[in-house]
Design an enzyme around this catalytic site. Structure first.
Site, short mmCIF file in Angstrom:
data_model
loop_
_atom_site.label_atom_id
_atom_site.label_comp_id
_atom_site.label_asym_id
_atom_site.label_seq_id
_atom_site.Cartn_x
_atom_site.Cartn_y
_atom_site.Cartn_z
N LEU A 43 0.83 -1.21 0.00
CA LEU A 43 0.00 0.00 0.00
C LEU A 43 0.86 1.26 0.00
O LEU A 43 0.55 2.23 -0.67
CB LEU A 43 -0.92 0.00 1.22
CG LEU A 43 -1.90 -1.18 1.31
CD1 LEU A 43 -2.60 -1.20 2.65
CD2 LEU A 43 -2.92 -1.11 0.17
N GLU A 48 5.14 2.59 0.27
CA GLU A 48 6.52 2.12 0.24
C GLU A 48 7.48 3.31 0.32
O GLU A 48 7.31 4.29 -0.39
CB GLU A 48 6.75 1.35 -1.06
CG GLU A 48 8.09 0.70 -1.12
CD GLU A 48 8.22 -0.25 -2.31
OE1 GLU A 48 7.39 -0.18 -3.22
OE2 GLU A 48 9.17 -1.05 -2.30
N GLY A 49 8.44 3.19 1.23
CA GLY A 49 9.46 4.22 1.33
C GLY A 49 10.80 3.64 0.94
O GLY A 49 10.86 2.66 0.19
N THR A 50 11.89 4.22 1.44
CA THR A 50 13.19 3.68 1.06
C THR A 50 13.48 2.35 1.75
O THR A 50 14.11 1.48 1.19
CB THR A 50 14.33 4.66 1.38
OG1 THR A 50 14.18 5.09 2.73
CG2 THR A 50 14.31 5.86 0.48
N PHE A 51 13.00 2.21 2.99
CA PHE A 51 13.16 0.89 3.61
C PHE A 51 11.90 0.38 4.28
O PHE A 51 11.80 -0.79 4.63
CB PHE A 51 14.32 0.92 4.62
CG PHE A 51 14.20 2.02 5.65
CD1 PHE A 51 14.88 3.22 5.49
CD2 PHE A 51 13.40 1.86 6.77
CE1 PHE A 51 14.76 4.24 6.42
CE2 PHE A 51 13.28 2.87 7.71
CZ PHE A 51 13.97 4.07 7.53
N LYS A 91 3.04 -3.51 8.77
CA LYS A 91 4.15 -2.57 8.60
C LYS A 91 5.43 -3.38 8.74
O LYS A 91 5.58 -4.14 9.70
CB LYS A 91 4.13 -1.51 9.70
CG LYS A 91 3.08 -0.45 9.59
CD LYS A 91 3.42 0.67 10.58
CE LYS A 91 2.31 1.71 10.66
NZ LYS A 91 2.64 2.80 11.61
N ASP A 115 2.68 13.40 17.39
CA ASP A 115 2.75 13.45 15.93
C ASP A 115 1.37 13.24 15.33
O ASP A 115 1.14 12.36 14.50
CB ASP A 115 3.75 12.39 15.42
CG ASP A 115 4.19 12.66 13.98
OD1 ASP A 115 3.70 13.65 13.39
OD2 ASP A 115 5.00 11.89 13.45
#
Ligand code: NAG
Ligand code: NAG
Ligand code: NAG
Ligand code: NAG
Ligand code: NAG
Length: 579
Positions: free
Chosen positions: A306, A308-311, A336, A437
């Site tokens: 769904l 996606e980041g760098t890791f 996650k 946050d």
């Protein structure tokens, strides 16, 4: 609802003064009310001869870019004839020239429905807030038999050449302009005065204006729903029994709706003394916490990615029941996880942040419900599924009209989502947890628009534009941080209030970036100077007033979540009535 009925009662109690033998109507039509207040409804000052003192007592603000306002009036009966005489008083004649109207100073109230226009011409000589009173003396039969109506307006006037967005911050708006005036005497900036939404100043009476605005919204709603005279008199008798105490109590009562969900007030003194958010946990502690909810890897199946980041990655997955009876206990989940490229401290941070909300149970909180640490370098954290996924992405899709035609996302629905976020945060605060946050990126939503707050694990990686380092190598959500959190890393329920204000703004703009053109290094001085985010287009003034109050410089001046909840619930109800 008690606060609401007290207000309605007081409108009625006050309402009995008036022209009992006549039939005057005097109001702002719905277009005008929307233009000035963001409410779509007629606002009656006099209805069938009955004066709404509540509406008259409201000093209605007129933004810098509005010069003319309109009233609609009519004498419903041919006889007796009704005569009027009008006059103006201006608090600061240097900032404003004499106001005028496009009807004569005295005359007869028309029998056909008519509109008249009143102009408040700023002189341009100086910037100031000018209080203007339009006085209407209305008499029937003789000059001695008259009723005085005072319409109060507070007009924002700007010195010629000052752009509204360049307006100085609170202390200057309220007081001394001379220094600022010089600063803004820039000959090239003479074009328009239309950007007044950029202005933000923390007026001394922030909360007060808020109460008045919301109260007015309710008053408008109430009067609007008055369809017949006999309903009026029936209610009249009913409310007559409530004493005039209602009047003195109204402002406090209004912000304390008797709903069971506003219990944070009681918990606040404890917070003040020492906020204990989740203390920094040791790696072994975190593992122990997550191992309490360990799930065997074979029970998980990963589906579509769904986000996606760098890791980091978030999968849509399926968790099957322990007994292997897949049909009865299959459950959709978010998973996650973090790739094996990630460094140890990133893995550690992921696990720590994921465990923050563990064990909490609330309809608007989505905590981690399972973990899979079988592969040490690639831990997985499992969360309940919400079928529309990340709230920020959802809003952005809707802005592009790609979220499906079945979502209209009206103001009312957005307010509904805001209310749910408040409930979730209130629950966290009752559990003595400061989220730190709050943002749409850390919420998920489903097709019934149920919103749940999540922890912020992986958000730095998945939403890199929302986090910045200020040279200290700590990646923080700068644009969501309150001034004290930004400068001193001080967090409190009031800093969550600030972040909630930004979150409301994100909802009203369908997921845009706050302070998009402000460098994160400049945020602190930008905020110090009194600047805030602009009012979004289509955001009603009341809602903007609510968010603006969340950004008061001093944490003590910001509203409590119980107050925010009360305001938004009433606003939600009011919206429901007109639409
Ligand atoms: C309205 O009536 C009051 C009281 O009689 C008087 O003081 C005032 O000057 C009148 N205003 C106008 C505009 O005629
Ligand atoms: C309204 O009334 C005025 C005088 O009472 C009259 O001159 C005018 O024509 C009327 N207008 C309409 C649209 O009926
Ligand atoms: C005053 O201005 C309004 C709006 O422009 C207009 O509808 C109205 O007819 C005007 N009234 C008079 C008496 O000129
Ligand atoms: C105003 O005029 C009406 C009609 O003549 C009369 O009944 C009423 O008593 C008058 N009121 C005052 C205060 O003079
Ligand atoms: C406003 O500022 C000017 C210039 O700094 C100063 O001379 C004046 O005394 C100030 N007035 C007030 C009321 O503070």
């Amino acid at each position: 609802m008690k606060g609401l009925s007290l207000i309605l009662g007081s409108i009625l109690l006050l309402g009995c003064a008036g022209f009992t033998s006549s039939y005057l109507n005097l109001y702002m039509d719905s277009i005008e009310t929307f233009r000035l207040l963001g409410i779509t409804a007629e606002l009656y000052y006099v209805r069938n001869g009955i004066i709404n003192n509540y509406a008259l007592s409201f000093n209605l603000p007129i933004p810098a870019d509005v010069e003319d306002i309109y009233f609609t009036w009519q004498n419903l009966k041919e006889s007796p004839a009704m005569f009027y005489r009008m006059g103006f008083t201006v608090s600061n004649p240097r900032a404003m020239n004499q106001p005028s109207a496009n009807i004569s100073k005295d005359g007869q109230v028309p029998n056909n429905l008519s509109v008249f226009q009143v102009s408040f011409p700023c002189s341009g000589k100086m910037s100031a807030e000018v209080d203007v009173t339009l006085q209407m003396n209305i008499s029937i039969f003789s000059a001695s038999n008259l009723t005085v109506l005072d319409f109060k307006r507070r007009k924002m006037c700007l010195k010629a050449g000052v752009w509204a967005k360049d307006l100085p911050s609170s202390k200057h708006v309220m007081g001394n302009f001379s220094q600022q005036d010089q600063h803004f005497q820039d000959a090239s900036r003479t074009d328009s005065l239309t950007t007044s939404t950029h202005i933000f100043y923390i007026a001394v009476g922030c909360a007060c204006a808020l109460i008045l605005l919301i109260a007015l919204a309710v008053a408008v709603y109430y009067l609007n729903s008055q369809k017949s005279a006999d309903r009026y008199s029936k209610r009249m008798n009913y409310y007559d029994s409530s004493s005039s105490q209602a009047l003195t109590a109204q402002s406090q009562t209004f912000l304390r709706p008797d709903t069971p969900n506003n219990a944070t007030g009681a918990g606040l003194p404890n917070f003040r003394r020492g906020i204990s958010a989740i203390a920094e946990l040791k790696p072994t502690d975190v593992k122990a916490i997550l191992n309490e909810i360990a799930i065997e890897r074979k029970r998980l199946s990963l589906g579509e990615i769904l986000l996606e980041g760098t890791f980091g990655k978030i999968y849509h997955g399926v968790l099957v029941g322990e007994d292997g009876n897949e049909i009865s206990t299959e459950q959709e989940v978010f998973i996650k996880t973090i790739s094996d490229q990630a460094k140890t401290d990133q893995v550690q941070l992921f696990m720590t942040e994921s465990s923050q909300l563990k064990g909490l149970v609330h309809p608007n909180i989505n905590p981690v419900i399972g973990s899979c640490l079988e592969d040490e370098s690639q831990p997985m954290c499992i969360y309940q599924y919400s079928n529309e996924g990340n709230l920020k992405k959802f809003l952005q899709k809707c802005r592009m009209s790609e979220c499906g035609s079945h979502y209209s996302l009206s103001t009312q629905q957005l307010v509904y989502m805001e209310i749910q976020i408040i409930r979730g945060i209130q629950y966290l605060h009752r559990k003595k947890i400061i989220h730190k946050d709050i943002a749409t990126r850390n919420c998920v939503v489903d097709s019934d628009l149920v919103v749940k707050i999540m922890d912020n694990s992986l958000s730095r990686d998945l939403f890199p534009a929302d986090y910045n380092c200020l040279g200290d190598n700590e990646n923080r959500p700068i644009k969501w941080l309150s001034i004290e959190a930004l400068q001193e890393k001080r967090f409190s329920p009031a800093s969550d209030v600030w972040a909630f204000g930004v979150t409301m703004w994100e909802l009203m703009t369908m997921g845009q970036q706050p302070y998009a053109d402000v460098d994160s290094f400049e945020m602190a001085s930008y905020l110090q100077e009194g600047y805030r985010i602009a009012q979004p287009i289509n955001c009603p003034d009341e809602l903007f007033a609510v968010m603006a109050c969340c950004w008061a410089m001093s944490p003590d001046e910001r509203p409590k979540f119980s107050q925010l909840l009360g305001c938004l619930q009433d606003f939600y109800t009011a919206l429901g009535r007109y639409i």
